[in-house]
Design a protein around this motif. Structure first.
Motif, PDB file in Angstrom:
ATOM      1  N   LEU A 127       0.824  -1.203   0.000  1.00 27.11           N
ATOM      2  CA  LEU A 127       0.000   0.000   0.000  1.00 27.11           C
ATOM      3  C   LEU A 127       0.862   1.258   0.000  1.00 27.11           C
ATOM      4  CD1 LEU A 127      -2.823  -1.073   2.462  1.00 27.11           C
ATOM      5  CD2 LEU A 127      -2.924  -0.986  -0.027  1.00 27.11           C
ATOM      6  N   GLN A 128       2.006   1.195   0.657  1.00 29.32           N
ATOM      7  CA  GLN A 128       2.915   2.341   0.664  1.00 29.32           C
ATOM      8  C   GLN A 128       3.438   2.619  -0.744  1.00 29.32           C
ATOM      9  OE1 GLN A 128       3.436   4.072   3.512  1.00 29.32           O
ATOM     10  NE2 GLN A 128       4.567   5.632   2.386  1.00 29.32           N
ATOM     11  N   LEU A 129       3.733   1.565  -1.500  1.00 24.70           N
ATOM     12  CA  LEU A 129       4.223   1.730  -2.866  1.00 24.70           C
ATOM     13  C   LEU A 129       3.177   2.394  -3.746  1.00 24.70           C
ATOM     14  CD1 LEU A 129       6.077  -1.653  -3.536  1.00 24.70           C
ATOM     15  CD2 LEU A 129       7.098   0.625  -3.404  1.00 24.70           C
ATOM     16  N   GLU A 130       1.907   2.108  -3.495  1.00 25.17           N
ATOM     17  CA  GLU A 130       0.853   2.684  -4.320  1.00 25.17           C
ATOM     18  C   GLU A 130       0.701   4.182  -4.090  1.00 25.17           C
ATOM     19  OE1 GLU A 130      -2.768   0.497  -3.956  1.00 25.17           O
ATOM     20  OE2 GLU A 130      -1.898  -1.348  -4.759  1.00 25.17           O
ATOM     21  N   ARG A 131       1.335   4.703  -3.041  1.00 23.65           N
ATOM     22  CA  ARG A 131       1.276   6.137  -2.766  1.00 23.65           C
ATOM     23  C   ARG A 131       2.462   6.890  -3.378  1.00 23.65           C
ATOM     24  NH1 ARG A 131      -0.288   6.992   3.541  1.00 23.65           N
ATOM     25  NH2 ARG A 131       0.927   5.142   3.942  1.00 23.65           N
ATOM     26  N   ALA A 132       3.394   6.157  -3.984  1.00 28.33           N
ATOM     27  CA  ALA A 132       4.653   6.756  -4.402  1.00 28.33           C
ATOM     28  C   ALA A 132       4.489   7.830  -5.477  1.00 28.33           C
ATOM     29  CB  ALA A 132       5.609   5.672  -4.901  1.00 28.33           C
ATOM     30  N   ASP A 133       3.418   7.761  -6.271  1.00 29.08           N
ATOM     31  CA  ASP A 133       3.260   8.740  -7.349  1.00 29.08           C
ATOM     32  C   ASP A 133       2.561  10.008  -6.895  1.00 29.08           C
ATOM     33  OD1 ASP A 133       0.707   7.836  -6.959  1.00 29.08           O
ATOM     34  OD2 ASP A 133       0.341   7.254  -9.045  1.00 29.08           O
ATOM     35  N   GLY A 134       2.249  10.104  -5.610  1.00 23.65           N
ATOM     36  CA  GLY A 134       1.652  11.320  -5.076  1.00 23.65           C
ATOM     37  C   GLY A 134       0.138  11.358  -5.116  1.00 23.65           C
ATOM     38  N   THR A 135      -0.502  10.340  -5.688  1.00 26.81           N
ATOM     39  CA  THR A 135      -1.959  10.297  -5.703  1.00 26.81           C
ATOM     40  C   THR A 135      -2.463   9.762  -4.367  1.00 26.81           C
ATOM     41  OG1 THR A 135      -1.964   8.064  -6.638  1.00 26.81           O
ATOM     42  CG2 THR A 135      -2.033   9.908  -8.189  1.00 26.81           C
ATOM     43  N   PRO A 136      -3.734  10.085  -3.999  1.00 28.94           N
ATOM     44  CA  PRO A 136      -4.282   9.556  -2.746  1.00 28.94           C
ATOM     45  C   PRO A 136      -4.253   8.036  -2.731  1.00 28.94           C
ATOM     46  CG  PRO A 136      -5.684  11.293  -3.609  1.00 28.94           C
ATOM     47  CD  PRO A 136      -4.680  10.995  -4.672  1.00 28.94           C
ATOM     48  N   LEU A 137      -3.953   7.466  -1.587  1.00 30.27           N
ATOM     49  CA  LEU A 137      -3.891   6.022  -1.461  1.00 30.27           C
ATOM     50  C   LEU A 137      -5.234   5.404  -1.795  1.00 30.27           C
ATOM     51  CD1 LEU A 137      -2.512   3.415  -0.592  1.00 30.27           C
ATOM     52  CD2 LEU A 137      -3.024   4.000   1.789  1.00 30.27           C
ATOM     53  N   PHE A 138      -6.315   6.009  -1.294  1.00 28.16           N
ATOM     54  CA  PHE A 138      -7.659   5.482  -1.538  1.00 28.16           C
ATOM     55  C   PHE A 138      -8.516   6.577  -2.178  1.00 28.16           C
ATOM     56  CE2 PHE A 138      -6.381   3.325   2.562  1.00 28.16           C
ATOM     57  CZ  PHE A 138      -6.005   2.129   1.952  1.00 28.16           C
ATOM     58  N   PRO A 139      -9.139   6.300  -3.314  1.00 29.73           N
ATOM     59  CA  PRO A 139      -9.986   7.319  -3.959  1.00 29.73           C
ATOM     60  C   PRO A 139     -11.297   7.515  -3.200  1.00 29.73           C
ATOM     61  CG  PRO A 139     -10.100   5.261  -5.172  1.00 29.73           C
ATOM     62  CD  PRO A 139      -9.042   5.063  -4.111  1.00 29.73           C
ATOM     63  N   ILE A 140     -11.926   8.641  -3.439  1.00 30.73           N
ATOM     64  CA  ILE A 140     -13.213   8.913  -2.813  1.00 30.73           C
ATOM     65  C   ILE A 140     -14.290   8.098  -3.521  1.00 30.73           C
ATOM     66  CG2 ILE A 140     -13.832  10.904  -4.252  1.00 30.73           C
ATOM     67  CD1 ILE A 140     -14.723  12.209  -1.478  1.00 30.73           C
ATOM     68  N   LYS A 141     -15.278   7.665  -2.768  1.00 28.54           N
ATOM     69  CA  LYS A 141     -16.344   6.835  -3.331  1.00 28.54           C
ATOM     70  C   LYS A 141     -17.283   7.683  -4.195  1.00 28.54           C
ATOM     71  CE  LYS A 141     -17.678   3.106  -1.939  1.00 28.54           C
ATOM     72  NZ  LYS A 141     -17.663   1.733  -2.500  1.00 28.54           N
ATOM     73  N   PRO A 142     -17.909   7.070  -5.198  1.00 29.39           N
ATOM     74  CA  PRO A 142     -18.826   7.804  -6.070  1.00 29.39           C
ATOM     75  C   PRO A 142     -19.943   8.485  -5.278  1.00 29.39           C
ATOM     76  CG  PRO A 142     -18.339   5.651  -7.016  1.00 29.39           C
ATOM     77  CD  PRO A 142     -17.735   5.658  -5.640  1.00 29.39           C
ATOM     78  N   GLY A 143     -20.138   9.739  -5.557  1.00 24.78           N
ATOM     79  CA  GLY A 143     -21.206  10.496  -4.928  1.00 24.78           C
ATOM     80  C   GLY A 143     -20.868  11.107  -3.596  1.00 24.78           C
ATOM     81  N   ALA A 144     -19.753  10.705  -2.989  1.00 30.30           N
ATOM     82  CA  ALA A 144     -19.441  11.180  -1.635  1.00 30.30           C
ATOM     83  C   ALA A 144     -19.150  12.672  -1.613  1.00 30.30           C
ATOM     84  CB  ALA A 144     -18.265  10.398  -1.054  1.00 30.30           C
TER      85      ALA A 144
END
Length: 226
Positions: free
Chosen positions: A76-93
């Motif tokens: 999960l740490q690697l998925e943050r390496a490009d500067g994007t949020p680790l988890f996207p916001i859910k549709p409609g939130a």
């Protein structure tokens, strides 16, 4: 009419459950174990201690669990390496939170994640300022389905729990809000709630997009907060 909206976070406001599940399945494969979606779903909505027991049994014991946990954290740490949020916001939130703010509806978060994780995740998605209060899993002794998190969130808003609508995706979260005396809107994520829980829910929605049309009937319109 209700005075406040209180939200769970993982699986409800942010799309975290899917990448976390994928990371655990990948970690299990490093142990030559095929962890199925169905097996992993046993831990969705549970407290960390309970999840550790179940995953430990599925993976082969405490040592195997720790190995897999460390792999998940690294993945999960690697998925943050490009500067994007680790988890996207859910549709409609984002749209629903903006509509609540426009109406002047008071909002809080009641999440099993830590207070720091709540603020970091919601801050990275630009929605932190929609909330007046937060209750994190590190601030209570008992996790959901105990009502402590929801009661803490309501107390920090200084609002009667009976005047709150809770928004939840998980069975344990919905049970916690009901035990706190709140109405519950369930927006299922990975698991659909059992029939007995659906019957106790205020509403069951497909996404938070579907919640916006209900706003005039749920919350009084007031002067918008800045």
């Amino acid at each position: 009419m209700f005075a406040a909206a209180i939200f769970d976070m993982d699986g409800l406001l942010i799309d975290s459950e899917r990448p976390i599940m994928a990371a655990w399945i990948e970690a299990a494969r490093t142990l030559d174990i095929e962890l199925s979606h169905t097996q992993y779903l046993q831990v969705v909505g549970l407290a960390m201690v309970e999840s550790e027991v179940i995953l430990g049994a599925l993976l082969g014991g405490p040592d195997a669990y720790r190995h897999a946990r460390d792999h998940v954290r690294r993945r999960l740490q690697l998925e943050r390496a490009d500067g994007t949020p680790l988890f996207p916001i859910k549709p409609g939130a984002a749209e629903f939170l903006a509509a609540l703010r426009q109406r002047g509806t008071r909002c809080a978060v009641a999440s099993s994640s830590t207070r720091g994780q709540i603020e970091a995740c919601l801050g990275s998605l630009g929605v932190l300022d929609h909330f007046e209060a937060f209750a994190g899993g590190d601030e209570v002794v008992r996790a959901k389905p105990d009502p402590a998190l929801y009661l803490l969130a309501a107390s920090r808003l200084n609002v009667d729990p009976a005047q709150c609508i809770a928004f939840e995706d998980s069975e344990n979260g919905a049970k916690a809000a009901l035990a706190a005396g709140m109405r519950v809107v369930i927006v299922p994520d990975l698991k659909h709630p059992p029939v007995a829980l659906v019957e106790r829910a205020f509403h069951v929605l497909g996404s938070l997009h579907d919640a916006t049309p209900h706003l005039p009937g749920w919350f009084p319109g007031e002067l918008a907060r800045p």
